[in-house]
Design a protein around this motif. Structure first.
Motif, mmCIF file in Angstrom:
data_model
loop_
_atom_site.group_PDB
_atom_site.id
_atom_site.type_symbol
_atom_site.label_atom_id
_atom_site.label_comp_id
_atom_site.label_asym_id
_atom_site.label_seq_id
_atom_site.Cartn_x
_atom_site.Cartn_y
_atom_site.Cartn_z
ATOM 1 N N SER A 108 0.458 -1.298 -0.014
ATOM 2 C CA SER A 108 0.292 -0.078 0.181
ATOM 3 C C SER A 108 0.517 1.604 -0.159
ATOM 4 N N ALA A 109 2.198 0.901 0.930
ATOM 5 C CA ALA A 109 2.902 2.271 0.861
ATOM 6 C C ALA A 109 3.613 2.356 -0.601
ATOM 7 N N ALA A 110 3.728 1.797 -0.800
ATOM 8 C CA ALA A 110 4.623 1.360 -2.453
ATOM 9 C C ALA A 110 3.457 2.416 -3.427
ATOM 10 N N ARG A 111 2.653 2.131 -3.687
ATOM 11 C CA ARG A 111 0.870 2.439 -4.053
ATOM 12 C C ARG A 111 1.433 3.959 -3.619
ATOM 13 N N MET A 112 1.325 3.914 -2.904
ATOM 14 C CA MET A 112 0.554 4.941 -2.093
ATOM 15 C C MET A 112 1.991 6.516 -2.553
ATOM 16 N N LEU A 113 3.312 5.980 -2.535
ATOM 17 C CA LEU A 113 3.961 6.967 -3.181
ATOM 18 C C LEU A 113 3.900 6.740 -4.681
ATOM 19 N N GLU A 114 3.551 5.941 -5.134
ATOM 20 C CA GLU A 114 3.355 6.136 -6.441
ATOM 21 C C GLU A 114 2.138 7.260 -6.902
ATOM 22 N N GLY A 115 1.914 6.832 -6.172
ATOM 23 C CA GLY A 115 0.095 7.989 -6.260
ATOM 24 C C GLY A 115 -0.770 7.040 -7.124
ATOM 25 N N THR A 116 -1.737 5.437 -7.336
ATOM 26 C CA THR A 116 -1.942 4.850 -7.139
ATOM 27 C C THR A 116 -2.953 4.730 -5.944
ATOM 28 N N PHE A 117 -2.488 5.023 -5.235
ATOM 29 C CA PHE A 117 -3.435 4.218 -3.359
ATOM 30 C C PHE A 117 -5.286 4.815 -3.912
ATOM 31 N N THR A 118 -5.744 3.669 -4.217
ATOM 32 C CA THR A 118 -7.470 3.835 -4.085
ATOM 33 C C THR A 118 -8.123 3.704 -2.205
ATOM 34 N N PHE A 119 -9.424 4.048 -2.731
ATOM 35 C CA PHE A 119 -10.072 3.896 -1.715
ATOM 36 C C PHE A 119 -9.839 2.886 -0.633
ATOM 37 N N ASP A 120 -10.334 1.955 -1.552
ATOM 38 C CA ASP A 120 -9.984 0.589 -0.758
ATOM 39 C C ASP A 120 -8.610 0.387 -0.218
ATOM 40 N N ASP A 121 -7.759 0.155 -0.820
ATOM 41 C CA ASP A 121 -6.709 0.403 0.398
ATOM 42 C C ASP A 121 -6.820 1.085 1.154
ATOM 43 N N PHE A 122 -7.006 2.310 0.946
ATOM 44 C CA PHE A 122 -7.183 2.808 2.470
ATOM 45 C C PHE A 122 -8.316 2.791 3.559
ATOM 46 N N LEU A 123 -9.448 2.267 2.577
ATOM 47 C CA LEU A 123 -9.860 1.035 3.989
ATOM 48 C C LEU A 123 -8.901 0.411 4.565
ATOM 49 N N ASP A 124 -8.653 -0.559 4.156
ATOM 50 C CA ASP A 124 -7.755 -1.811 4.406
ATOM 51 C C ASP A 124 -6.325 -1.217 5.209
ATOM 52 N N GLN A 125 -5.981 -0.624 5.206
ATOM 53 C CA GLN A 125 -4.999 0.727 6.089
ATOM 54 C C GLN A 125 -5.452 1.275 7.261
ATOM 55 N N MET A 126 -7.616 1.902 7.032
ATOM 56 C CA MET A 126 -7.005 2.397 8.562
ATOM 57 C C MET A 126 -8.379 0.791 9.055
ATOM 58 N N ASN A 127 -8.608 0.264 8.468
ATOM 59 C CA ASN A 127 -8.690 -0.580 9.760
ATOM 60 C C ASN A 127 -6.971 -1.566 9.876
ATOM 61 N N GLN A 128 -6.300 -1.577 9.575
ATOM 62 C CA GLN A 128 -4.724 -2.183 10.455
ATOM 63 C C GLN A 128 -4.548 -0.746 11.438
ATOM 64 N N VAL A 129 -5.061 0.596 10.998
ATOM 65 C CA VAL A 129 -4.722 1.211 12.115
ATOM 66 C C VAL A 129 -5.267 1.455 13.292
ATOM 67 N N LYS A 130 -6.815 1.380 12.833
ATOM 68 C CA LYS A 130 -7.210 0.978 14.440
ATOM 69 C C LYS A 130 -6.860 0.059 15.528
ATOM 70 N N LYS A 131 -6.462 -1.490 14.474
ATOM 71 C CA LYS A 131 -5.861 -2.422 15.600
ATOM 72 C C LYS A 131 -4.605 -1.749 16.341
ATOM 73 N N MET A 132 -3.606 -0.785 15.769
ATOM 74 C CA MET A 132 -2.832 -0.433 16.515
ATOM 75 C C MET A 132 -2.955 0.599 17.278
ATOM 76 N N GLY A 133 -4.565 1.002 18.120
ATOM 77 C CA GLY A 133 -5.198 1.943 19.379
ATOM 78 C C GLY A 133 -5.492 2.863 18.950
ATOM 79 N N SER A 134 -5.966 3.790 19.967
ATOM 80 C CA SER A 134 -6.590 5.275 19.749
ATOM 81 C C SER A 134 -5.418 5.824 18.673
ATOM 82 N N ILE A 135 -6.587 6.743 17.751
ATOM 83 C CA ILE A 135 -5.667 7.943 17.099
ATOM 84 C C ILE A 135 -4.638 8.525 17.852
#
Lengths: 391, 504
Positions: free
Chosen positions: B316-343
């Motif tokens: 995802s990070a690679a795609r993000m840095l390429e500029g081809t990041f999609t909302f699907d990636d975003f959703l995915d990452q958001m779920n991962q971030v949620k696991k890390m604890g409170s924002i």
């Protein structure tokens, strides 16, 4: 919302590589339009309903009558009409903050070291830099003017200055809590505070006290967040033979308290004492939730007559911040200084009364139901100034 | 947190930094202010005095006069002293050769022992251990029930049988042995250090279970009494360390400094939130950075590594840095971030955060993530892959679907695109010069540390030119978080939204 996007972006990049981008941004836009505060528990929560009495209460609320709960600790000895503890008794087993001042008291002349001792003692008692400086400046001016000339005179002046500071705020006598409501309304006492200060325990003591005065008390277990908080309150209810309205774990605290108020209105209770979940005062969403609780509790037939902030006597200067934020949010009417039987002196309440004019109403001095005493400035200051019997 | 203390020190440092020369009077004034700052942060009086003496020793007037940047010398001395006081090493748990490793928690009432016990259990579980929670608090009503529920939430075993705390504890350890649990965590009742009967009781529990680690749980909001309490518990139990709780409040946490200074025992763990995952080993050097407002990137990376599927994240990070990041990636990452604890907790670890930013962070509602998710879920697959598709009518549909306003949706999409652009420009090796983006990339020191641990990945993503944009060393005047007012001046522009990078 922007911030979340950025963070997620950052974390995505971070997790992949460890590149961090930071971004500065002001807060105003952030809080705007954030409704329904909520905390997310990691896993499904087992309901804490103790008794599913099918009464005229909603499904997720249970009422525990009088004493069906087996208390974890046998309350027999605690409920005995022993002589109520006094401030002196509480402080007798603890260190006085002015422990180091015996020397100063005996001193004839006032030396530079006397001032150091005074300052150290006040600071060590958590009175705080600002209040300590103010007190010492007043004393210095009096020494310069020649009205105070020796060590014991200086201590006597300090004592009266402290008492005067604690007498600026009007304080109902004997710790009386207000029951004054419009006709047809039920008085509600709301207990608030940060995590772990002793809100639930204080409610148990208040219930015991009010019950002892012949009042018909109903407790509302508004802490639906912390695991087993409801049961803790139910145990206290059983000890004091007081009814408790419990909500399911994770239930809306406002709803639980409102149910209690309605029940109290319908059944002629004299007062509802409502517990709330501990919350740090800097968590805006949780403070918003608390504001809502207060609004709902104030809705007919309820009327909030007291909002008591419980402060742990071991807390340092942060207590001032707690008092500031909580009173701004829910207009605190009084403070209960808990755990005063420990070695901490709770000197920060001097600063709180001086700055915020919120009266301290009670001192919590033990784990028994009767270990709650009305705050009294002279006794408190004397306990502060007491020499250490141990050291 | 230590925020307020760091703000104070930042201000003092900032004022000194602006001076070319520092006189002895300047230094004395700064030291007196540092002392007041420490006292207001609840650092114990004698510790505050010693701290100031040591800072003074580290920056003599002669040394300062030789320095080109005397102000920074003072800040540096404070930083070094903070690290010295907080203690250099992070505690390393060594497990008993004959399991179970027994951990005893003790402390005053309301310090957070029960919650800490459950958090520790979860932490050990995350380390691949198999913990057992033992509730030996028979004093507080419903304390056993509380731990039982928390154990269930953490998914760890629980034991509490008996009517005497010592028996319960002993039985718990035996149970742990019998069940093959390798860590046993004993929760005890809160007790006052001056209550001799209860102190004797906890000593008896300790004697009966011979714990490998005995931790004192201390509330970060504790005042001057912290030292007294810690000493008393240490005398009774011979502590191995301290667990600091409620660090997510705005208390300045001076108690931590004092206890470490007086006892010489490390702060082993720190708890920073209400979720069971909000507990971690305490890293003194990182905390010193945090106190001085320099963020704590290493903790953030560690937290990410622990909870995030790294391979997926790297993609995802690679795609993000390429500029081809999609909302699907975003959703995915958001779920991962949620696991890390409170924002909010994560934000505190970011370097270069101003006070306003940290305040803002503490206000972020995790529910807001749910609302963003709702909006993304209301998009079609095609829309998620290609946000450019979303016109006004699609926006209206998404708004209806998620129960948000059209403006919310429009804002989300706009910011998503801006974020993509920003990340892309970063990927291209340019430092995006965004108004309000004060700190830019994190300090070079932290980057260097990262480069050491995983140079390949760092290079791969930064590319050859990437390193060029890094700012100077942390002590440079414009170092993240220490320097900065410049960024905060123009941040209010357009409601504080991100302005796209210049030249794009």
């Amino acid at each position: 919302m922007v911030t979340i996007l950025i963070i997620i972006g950052i974390v995505v990049v971070l997790a992949g590589a460890g590149v961090v981008v930071t971004k500065r941004r002001s807060s105003p836009a952030l809080g705007a339009g954030t409704p329904a505060p909520q905390r997310i528990e990691p896993a499904a929560v087992a309901p804490v309903v103790l008794d599913t009495t099918t009464d005229a209460v909603p499904a997720d609320v249970a009422v525990v009558e009088g004493a069906p709960v087996a208390p974890v600790v046998t309350p027999a000895d605690e409920l005995s009409e022993s002589t109520p503890p006094s401030v002196g008794a509480a402080s007798a087993k603890s260190r006085g903050i002015f422990a180091g001042l015996r020397a100063a008291r005996r001193l004839k002349a006032i030396e530079p070291s006397t001032w150091d001792e005074l300052e150290s003692s006040l600071l060590r008692g958590d009175v705080g830099v600002t209040t300590t400086t103010r007190l010492l400046e007043t004393l210095r001016a009096e020494v310069a003017a020649g009205t105070v000339t020796d060590g014991s005179g200086l201590l006597e002046r300090l004592r009266s200055l402290l008492i005067a500071t604690l007498s600026q705020v009007e304080r109902p006598e004997h710790g009386e809590l207000s029951l004054e409501v419009a006709a047809g309304r039920v008085p509600v006492w709301l207990l608030v505070g940060v995590n772990g200060v002793g809100k639930t325990t204080t409610i148990g003591k208040l219930a015991y006290r009010a019950g002892g005065e012949g009042k018909k008390v109903l407790l509302a277990a508004g802490d639906t967040f912390r695991a087993a908080a409801g049961e803790q309150l139910a145990t206290w209810g059983a000890r004091s033979e007081v009814d408790v309205v419990l909500g399911a774990a994770g239930a809306d605290p406002s709803a639980v308290i409102f149910d209690a108020v309605q029940r109290a209105g319908a059944r002629g209770f004299d007062v509802v004492i409502a517990d709330t979940a501990g919350r740090l005062h800097n968590k805006v969403n949780l403070v918003e939730e608390l504001k809502k609780i207060r609004r709902v509790a104030d809705r007919e037939p309820g009327q909030v007559t007291e909002v008591l902030l419980v402060i742990d006597a071991t807390t340092g200067q942060n207590a001032l911040q707690q008092a500031r934020q909580f009173t701004e949010a829910v207009s605190v009417t009084g403070i209960v200084l808990s755990k005063f039987d420990g070695s901490a002196r709770g000197g920060v309440v001097v600063a709180i009364e001086a700055e915020l004019k919120i009266p301290v109403r009670f001192l919590g001095v033990g784990e028994h139901a009767s270990d709650l005493i009305a705050f009294e400035p002279i006794a408190f200051v004397d306990a502060l100034l007491a020499d250490d019997p141990v050291a | 947190m230590f925020d307020a203390l760091s703000d104070r020190l930042e201000r003092i440092g900032g004022r000194l930094r602006s001076r070319g020369r520092i006189t002895p009077a300047d230094l004395a004034e700064a030291l007196s202010e540092i002392r007041t700052a420490l006292l207001e942060a609840d650092v114990e009086l004698s510790v505050a005095r010693a701290f100031c003496d040591n800072v003074a020793a580290r920056c003599s007037v002669e040394a300062l006069s030789k320095s080109l940047t005397p102000g920074q010398q003072v800040v540096k001395a404070v930083h070094e002293e903070l690290i010295a006081v907080l203690g250099g090493e992070t505690l390393k748990i060594s497990y008993a050769s004959r399991p179970p490793t027994v951990i005893l928690l003790a402390g005053l009432q309301g310090a957070g022992k029960t919650t800490t016990a459950a958090k520790l259990a979860q932490w050990f579980k995350a380390q691949g251990r198999n913990p057992l929670l033992v509730a030996a608090d028979l004093q507080r009503p419903a304390a056993i029930e509380q731990l039982r529920i928390l154990a269930e939430q953490a998914g760890v075993a629980f034991s509490s049988s008996g009517t005497d705390p010592v028996d319960v504890a002993r039985h718990g350890v035996e149970e742990g042995f019998r069940l093959g649990r390798d860590v046993v965590i004993l929760d005890t009742a809160g007790r006052l250090s001056i209550d001799q009967a209860l102190m004797a009781e906890v000593a008896a529990i300790s004697a009966a279970t011979s714990p490998h680690y005995t931790f004192l749980v201390i509330d970060a909001m504790t005042g001057q009494d912290a030292v007294h309490t810690a000493k008393a518990f240490d005398e009774t139990l011979a502590l191995d360390g301290v667990v600091l709780t409620k660090l997510d409040g705005d208390a300045r946490g001076g108690a931590a400094l004092s206890v470490k200074y007086v006892l010489g025992k490390p702060i082993a763990f720190a708890s920073t939130g209400e979720k069971l995952g909000d507990l971690d080993l305490f890293h003194p050097d990182r905390m010193a950075d945090r106190i001085l407002g320099m963020g704590d990137v290493l903790s953030l990376i560690e937290q990410a590594e622990r909870t995030i599927d790294t391979e997926q994240a790297a993609q995802s990070a690679a795609r993000m840095l390429e500029g081809t990041f999609t909302f699907d990636d975003f959703l995915d990452q958001m779920n991962q971030v949620k696991k890390m604890g409170s924002i909010g907790g994560l934000m505190k670890l970011m370097p270069g955060m101003s006070k306003q930013m940290r305040d803002a962070a503490s206000q972020i509602d995790d529910g807001e993530i749910a609302r963003i998710e709702g909006m993304v879920h209301s998009m079609t697959k095609a829309e998620r892959q290609n946000p450019d598709l979303i016109d006004r009518s699609r926006q209206a549909r998404i708004a209806r679907g998620s129960g948000r306003s059209v403006a919310d949706v429009a804002q989300l999409i706009k910011q998503f695109k801006q974020m993509s652009k920003m990340m892309k420009s970063l990927g291209a090796g340019k430092m995006p010069s965004i108004p309000g983006l004060g700190g830019g990339l994190s300090g070079a020191r932290q980057m260097a540390q990262l480069a050491k641990s995983d140079p390949a990945q760092l290079q791969q993503l930064l590319g050859q030119s990437g390193g060029g944009g890094l700012p100077s060393a942390p002590w440079a005047p414009k170092a993240p978080g220490v320097g900065g007012g410049a960024g905060s001046k123009n941040k209010k522009k357009k409601g504080g939204r991100v302005t796209p990078p210049k030249g794009r």
